[in-house]
Design a protein around this motif. Structure first.
Motif, mmCIF file in Angstrom:
data_model
loop_
_atom_site.group_PDB
_atom_site.id
_atom_site.type_symbol
_atom_site.label_atom_id
_atom_site.label_comp_id
_atom_site.label_asym_id
_atom_site.label_seq_id
_atom_site.Cartn_x
_atom_site.Cartn_y
_atom_site.Cartn_z
ATOM 1 N N UNK A 162 46.740 57.688 44.761
ATOM 2 C CA UNK A 162 48.017 57.928 45.430
ATOM 3 C C UNK A 162 49.171 57.856 44.437
ATOM 4 N N UNK A 163 49.136 56.854 43.543
ATOM 5 C CA UNK A 163 50.186 56.724 42.530
ATOM 6 C C UNK A 163 50.194 57.937 41.605
ATOM 7 N N UNK A 164 49.003 58.409 41.221
ATOM 8 C CA UNK A 164 48.922 59.584 40.356
ATOM 9 C C UNK A 164 49.511 60.809 41.045
ATOM 10 N N UNK A 165 49.258 60.938 42.356
ATOM 11 C CA UNK A 165 49.826 62.059 43.096
ATOM 12 C C UNK A 165 51.339 62.006 43.162
ATOM 13 N N UNK A 166 51.869 60.792 43.380
ATOM 14 C CA UNK A 166 53.330 60.640 43.424
ATOM 15 C C UNK A 166 53.941 60.950 42.060
ATOM 16 N N UNK A 167 53.292 60.485 40.997
ATOM 17 C CA UNK A 167 53.802 60.774 39.652
ATOM 18 C C UNK A 167 53.784 62.272 39.366
ATOM 19 N N UNK A 168 52.742 62.948 39.818
ATOM 20 C CA UNK A 168 52.661 64.400 39.604
ATOM 21 C C UNK A 168 53.780 65.117 40.349
ATOM 22 N N UNK A 169 54.024 64.698 41.601
ATOM 23 C CA UNK A 169 55.106 65.307 42.372
ATOM 24 C C UNK A 169 56.462 65.029 41.728
ATOM 25 N N UNK B 66 35.461 25.796 51.497
ATOM 26 C CA UNK B 66 34.543 26.916 51.316
ATOM 27 C C UNK B 66 34.956 28.110 52.175
ATOM 28 N N UNK B 67 35.420 27.834 53.399
ATOM 29 C CA UNK B 67 35.876 28.919 54.271
ATOM 30 C C UNK B 67 37.084 29.628 53.673
ATOM 31 N N UNK B 68 38.030 28.833 53.142
ATOM 32 C CA UNK B 68 39.220 29.417 52.516
ATOM 33 C C UNK B 68 38.842 30.229 51.285
ATOM 34 N N UNK B 69 37.911 29.697 50.493
ATOM 35 C CA UNK B 69 37.467 30.411 49.298
ATOM 36 C C UNK B 69 36.768 31.712 49.674
ATOM 37 N N UNK B 70 35.937 31.661 50.718
ATOM 38 C CA UNK B 70 35.250 32.872 51.162
ATOM 39 C C UNK B 70 36.246 33.920 51.652
ATOM 40 N N UNK B 71 37.302 33.463 52.346
ATOM 41 C CA UNK B 71 38.327 34.390 52.825
ATOM 42 C C UNK B 71 39.056 35.039 51.657
ATOM 43 N N UNK B 72 39.372 34.241 50.636
ATOM 44 C CA UNK B 72 40.053 34.795 49.461
ATOM 45 C C UNK B 72 39.161 35.786 48.722
ATOM 46 N N UNK B 73 37.888 35.453 48.617
ATOM 47 C CA UNK B 73 36.961 36.364 47.946
ATOM 48 C C UNK B 73 36.841 37.681 48.710
ATOM 49 N N UNK B 74 36.830 37.609 50.043
ATOM 50 C CA UNK B 74 36.745 38.822 50.850
ATOM 51 C C UNK B 74 38.000 39.672 50.680
ATOM 52 N N UNK B 75 39.169 39.007 50.640
ATOM 53 C CA UNK B 75 40.420 39.736 50.419
ATOM 54 C C UNK B 75 40.424 40.407 49.054
ATOM 55 N N UNK B 76 39.956 39.681 48.036
ATOM 56 C CA UNK B 76 39.897 40.249 46.688
ATOM 57 C C UNK B 76 38.933 41.431 46.636
ATOM 58 N N UNK B 77 37.809 41.316 47.361
ATOM 59 C CA UNK B 77 36.835 42.411 47.373
ATOM 60 C C UNK B 77 37.424 43.661 48.017
ATOM 61 N N UNK B 78 38.132 43.470 49.144
ATOM 62 C CA UNK B 78 38.740 44.614 49.820
ATOM 63 C C UNK B 78 39.819 45.256 48.958
ATOM 64 N N UNK B 79 40.607 44.406 48.278
ATOM 65 C CA UNK B 79 41.640 44.942 47.393
ATOM 66 C C UNK B 79 41.030 45.759 46.263
ATOM 67 N N UNK B 80 39.935 45.245 45.704
ATOM 68 C CA UNK B 80 39.262 45.965 44.621
ATOM 69 C C UNK B 80 38.714 47.303 45.109
ATOM 70 N N UNK B 81 38.220 47.335 46.350
ATOM 71 C CA UNK B 81 37.697 48.585 46.896
ATOM 72 C C UNK B 81 38.808 49.602 47.131
ATOM 73 N N UNK B 82 40.016 49.116 47.425
ATOM 74 C CA UNK B 82 41.131 50.015 47.712
ATOM 75 C C UNK B 82 41.868 50.475 46.460
ATOM 76 N N UNK B 83 41.607 49.834 45.324
ATOM 77 C CA UNK B 83 42.321 50.183 44.095
ATOM 78 C C UNK B 83 42.177 51.655 43.707
ATOM 79 N N UNK B 84 40.970 52.242 43.752
ATOM 80 C CA UNK B 84 40.877 53.672 43.393
ATOM 81 C C UNK B 84 41.761 54.560 44.265
ATOM 82 N N UNK B 85 41.830 54.248 45.572
ATOM 83 C CA UNK B 85 42.686 55.050 46.459
ATOM 84 C C UNK B 85 44.152 54.866 46.106
ATOM 85 N N UNK B 86 44.546 53.606 45.799
ATOM 86 C CA UNK B 86 45.933 53.353 45.402
ATOM 87 C C UNK B 86 46.269 54.090 44.104
ATOM 88 N N UNK B 87 45.357 54.029 43.135
ATOM 89 C CA UNK B 87 45.599 54.695 41.855
ATOM 90 C C UNK B 87 45.715 56.205 42.038
#
Length: 205
Positions: free
Chosen positions: A68-75, A45-66
């Protein structure tokens, strides 16, 4: 026979020690597997909770990554729009001829050499004649074309031409610029200039 054994056990002064030992052994046999199972499930359960937290943080960072990628493509798109490769060479020639004619000058010479290629390193400079030392390789080649343009015209017309060429905004370097008077009064001049045009192309597999 059974009654005799039971009576002897009950009359024995070690009966409580035997009962305690038997009870402890029974508890170990029954409870230890349950304890192991409990801790295994808790760790899972601890390992699963850690993975879920990592997935949640990754999902929160996706808009910023996208973003950033759009900015690089524009440049990258803006950079590629300024390069003159084989596909953009015809358009460059046409714009140069139009600029000369619209400024009131006459073309005496207009040459574009075949591209010279060398590996593009990181870091690197397009003006370097040789590969820089202690640089990492990249999947790109630097293309350089020499452009020689010579025109005749009035001083005002040549100045107009230079202003138009400055607005071209292509990746170029003015290698050489020479201006001479035709009449001796400076009213009519000959302009000869050499440009380096640059482009980055991906290495073929």
């Amino acid at each position: 026979m059974h009654d005799s054994l039971i009576r002897k056990f009950c009359e024995s002064r070690y009966r409580w020690a035997i009962v305690s030992t038997a009870t402890a052994l029974f508890a170990l046999l029954v409870l230890l597997p349950l304890v192991d199972e409990f801790f295994d499930k808790r760790m899972s359960r601890t390992d699963l909770a850690s993975r879920l937290e990592t997935a949640r943080r990754t999902a929160e960072q996706l808009p910023a990554f996208e973003k950033q990628v759009a900015g690089v493509r524009e440049q990258l798109g803006a950079f590629e729009a300024r390069t003159i490769d084989e596909a953009g060479l015809a358009g460059f020639r046409s714009r140069m001829v139009d600029a000369v004619r619209e400024s009131g000058c006459q073309i005496r010479r207009f040459e574009v050499s075949p591209p010279a290629q060398r590996p593009w390193m990181d870091p690197d400079s397009p003006l370097a004649e040789t590969q820089p030392n202690a640089s990492a390789a990249t999947p790109f080649l630097l293309e350089r074309r020499n452009v020689v343009l010579a025109v005749d015209g009035a001083m005002s017309a040549v100045q107009e031409l230079l202003a138009r060429l400055e607005k071209e905004q292509c990746l170029s370097h003015p290698r050489r610029l020479n201006m001479q008077s035709v009449t001796g009064t400076g009213e009519a001049v000959t302009l000869e200039m050499e440009l380096w045009l640059f482009a980055l192309v991906r290495k073929s597999a």
